[in-house]
Motif scaffolding. Structure first.
Motif: not given
Length: 169
Positions: A57-63, A67-69
Motif C-alpha cells: 500500500a505504501y508503494l504509491k506514496e513512495e513513488i 517524483t517530487r524530489q
C-alpha cells in the motif's frame, strides 16, 4: 514428459517451466505450443496472473514522494528544456532556409535583369513576344543560374579540402 504440441499444456508443465526444470527442447516445445494455441495462451496468462503479488500500500506514496524530489524534478526539467531547444533550433534552421531561398530567388532575378542586353542593342520585339516569357521560365533560368553558381562554389570548397592534406605532408 509428453509432447506438448499434441495436447494442451497442464499446470504441472507450467510449474516446471517456471521453476526452470525443463530441458531446452521441452521448453522450446512448451513455448511454441503456447504461442500457437489460443487456449493454452489464455491458460498461461491466467496462471501468470495468479502468481503476481499485490503491491504494498505504501508503494504509491513512495513513488509520488520520489517524483517530487529535487533531483528527479531537475532531470525532468532538463529533458523538457532540451526537447524545446531542439525544436527551436530546428525551427530556426527551417526559417533560415526559407529566408535564404527567398533571398536567392530575389538575387537571381536581379542578376537576370543585369545580364540583359543594353537598350540600344536590343532588337525590337513585339509586345506579344515579350509576354511569352513567363514567370516560370524566368524562375527556371534563375534557379539554373543559382545552381551553377552553387556548384562552382562547392567544387571550390572540395578542391581546398583536397589540397590541405597534401600541403601538410
Amino acid at each position: 514428459m509428453t509432447e506438448v504440441n499434441k495436447e494442451h499444456i497442464t499446470k504441472e508443465m507450467f510449474e516446471n517451466w517456471q521453476q526452470g526444470t525443463l530441458n531446452s527442447q521441452e521448453e522450446e516445445a512448451f513455448l511454441l505450443h503456447t504461442g500457437k494455441c489460443t487456449y493454452c495462451a489464455e491458460q498461461f496468462g491466467n496462471w501468470m496472473e495468479q502468481d503476481l503479488m499485490e503491491p504494498p500500500a505504501y508503494l504509491k506514496e513512495e513513488i509520488i514522494k520520489r517524483t517530487r524530489q529535487v533531483d528527479v524534478q531537475t532531470v525532468v526539467k532538463v529533458k523538457r528544456t532540451t526537447k524545446r531547444m531542439q525544436l527551436m533550433i530546428y525551427s530556426l534552421k527551417v526559417g533560415l532556409a526559407v529566408v535564404a531561398s527567398i533571398f536567392l530567388l530575389t538575387i537571381t532575378t536581379n542578376f537576370q535583369s543585369m545580364k540583359s542586353v543594353a537598350p540600344q542593342e536590343q532588337p525590337k520585339q513585339t509586345e506579344s513576344v515579350q509576354r511569352k516569357e513567363s514567370i516560370t521560365d524566368r524562375l527556371n533560368q534563375g534557379s539554373s543560374f543559382v545552381n551553377d553558381a552553387l556548384n562552382s562554389i562547392t567544387s571550390g570548397f572540395f578542391q581546398i579540402e583536397r589540397e590541405t592534406p597534401e600541403e601538410q605532408k
